[in-house]
Write a protein that holds these residues in place. Structure first.
Motif, short mmCIF file in Angstrom:
data_model
loop_
_atom_site.label_atom_id
_atom_site.label_comp_id
_atom_site.label_asym_id
_atom_site.label_seq_id
_atom_site.Cartn_x
_atom_site.Cartn_y
_atom_site.Cartn_z
N GLY A 172 2.44 -2.24 4.25
CA GLY A 172 2.42 -0.80 4.04
C GLY A 172 2.96 -0.08 5.26
O GLY A 172 3.37 -0.70 6.25
N ASP A 173 2.95 1.25 5.18
CA ASP A 173 3.42 2.11 6.28
C ASP A 173 2.33 3.10 6.59
O ASP A 173 2.00 3.95 5.76
CB ASP A 173 4.70 2.84 5.87
N MET A 174 1.77 2.97 7.79
CA MET A 174 0.78 3.94 8.23
C MET A 174 1.53 5.04 9.00
O MET A 174 2.22 4.76 9.98
CB MET A 174 -0.27 3.28 9.13
N THR A 175 1.41 6.27 8.51
CA THR A 175 2.10 7.39 9.13
C THR A 175 1.20 8.08 10.14
O THR A 175 -0.03 8.04 10.02
CB THR A 175 2.56 8.41 8.07
N GLU A 176 1.81 8.68 11.13
CA GLU A 176 1.07 9.37 12.19
C GLU A 176 0.31 10.56 11.60
O GLU A 176 0.85 11.30 10.77
CB GLU A 176 2.05 9.84 13.27
N ALA A 177 -0.92 10.73 12.04
CA ALA A 177 -1.74 11.85 11.56
C ALA A 177 -1.16 13.15 12.07
O ALA A 177 -0.75 13.26 13.23
CB ALA A 177 -3.19 11.71 12.03
N VAL A 224 -9.19 -7.42 -0.45
CA VAL A 224 -8.66 -7.41 0.90
C VAL A 224 -8.67 -5.98 1.44
O VAL A 224 -8.16 -5.07 0.80
CB VAL A 224 -7.21 -7.96 0.94
N THR A 225 -9.27 -5.81 2.61
CA THR A 225 -9.34 -4.50 3.26
C THR A 225 -8.56 -4.54 4.56
O THR A 225 -8.78 -5.42 5.39
CB THR A 225 -10.81 -4.11 3.54
N TYR A 226 -7.65 -3.57 4.71
CA TYR A 226 -6.89 -3.41 5.95
C TYR A 226 -7.45 -2.20 6.68
O TYR A 226 -7.60 -1.13 6.09
CB TYR A 226 -5.40 -3.20 5.66
N ASN A 227 -7.76 -2.36 7.97
CA ASN A 227 -8.28 -1.28 8.78
C ASN A 227 -7.29 -1.00 9.91
O ASN A 227 -7.19 -1.76 10.86
CB ASN A 227 -9.65 -1.64 9.35
N GLY A 228 -6.56 0.12 9.79
CA GLY A 228 -5.55 0.48 10.77
C GLY A 228 -6.07 1.29 11.94
O GLY A 228 -5.29 1.78 12.75
N THR A 229 -7.39 1.44 12.05
CA THR A 229 -7.98 2.20 13.16
C THR A 229 -7.54 1.59 14.49
O THR A 229 -7.70 0.40 14.72
CB THR A 229 -9.52 2.19 13.07
N GLY A 230 -6.97 2.44 15.35
CA GLY A 230 -6.54 1.98 16.67
C GLY A 230 -5.20 1.28 16.68
O GLY A 230 -4.74 0.84 17.73
N PHE A 260 0.82 -1.21 0.00
CA PHE A 260 0.00 0.00 0.00
C PHE A 260 0.86 1.26 0.00
O PHE A 260 0.35 2.35 -0.23
CB PHE A 260 -0.92 0.03 1.22
N GLY A 261 2.14 1.12 0.30
CA GLY A 261 3.00 2.29 0.42
C GLY A 261 2.66 3.02 1.71
O GLY A 261 2.28 2.42 2.70
N SER A 262 2.77 4.34 1.68
CA SER A 262 2.49 5.16 2.86
C SER A 262 1.06 5.71 2.81
O SER A 262 0.61 6.17 1.76
CB SER A 262 3.45 6.34 2.89
#
Length: 130
Positions: free
Chosen positions: A123-128, A90-96, A35-37
């Motif tokens: 992927g890489d989930m970046t801080e909001a 495929v769905t990824y949910n990074g909530t929480g 997914f990248g960032s």
């Protein structure tokens, strides 16, 4: 007696023909997706894995199970005929979840020659930003 011999030969011929067909076989275009960032403020991302039944019998996906509850696979429940295409969404949910790199697997089980295939998402989930 002749009828018995004829029926036996017909049965053997039919069984030989059935066994000569290649069973179902799943072939994915790709087995990994990056997914990248993406931002923690928009934590839900989705991808689609496309596949083809390259065998000669109908392909049935028995199950698709993710390694984590944050990942949800959806797949075609009906048999895929020889030469036809299908897909697994495929769905990824990074909530929480903590920001950072993740890698998850999805185990796909079929009636095909290769009964189990693993798909991977990362992927890489970046801080909001605040």
């Amino acid at each position: 007696m002749k009828k018995l011999i004829l029926m036996t030969l017909m049965l053997i011929g039919a069984m030989t023909t059935m066994m000569a067909q290649k069973p179902a076989e799943i072939k994915f275009d790709t087995v990994t997706h990056n997914f990248g960032s993406f931002s923690e403020s928009d934590p839900i991302v989705t991808c689609v894995f496309k596949f083809t039944n390259v065998g000669e019998m109908p392909l049935v996906i028995n199950q698709a199970v993710a390694s984590c509850g944050c990942t949800v696979p959806e797949y075609t429940k009906t048999p895929i005929q020889p030469g036809q295409k299908g897909e697994i969404k495929v769905t990824y949910n990074g909530t929480g979840k903590f920001p950072g790199h993740f890698k998850k697997s999805i185990t796909v089980r079929t009636n095909g020659v290769k009964e189990m295939t693993r798909l991977y998402i990362e992927g890489d989930m970046t801080e909001a930003s605040k």
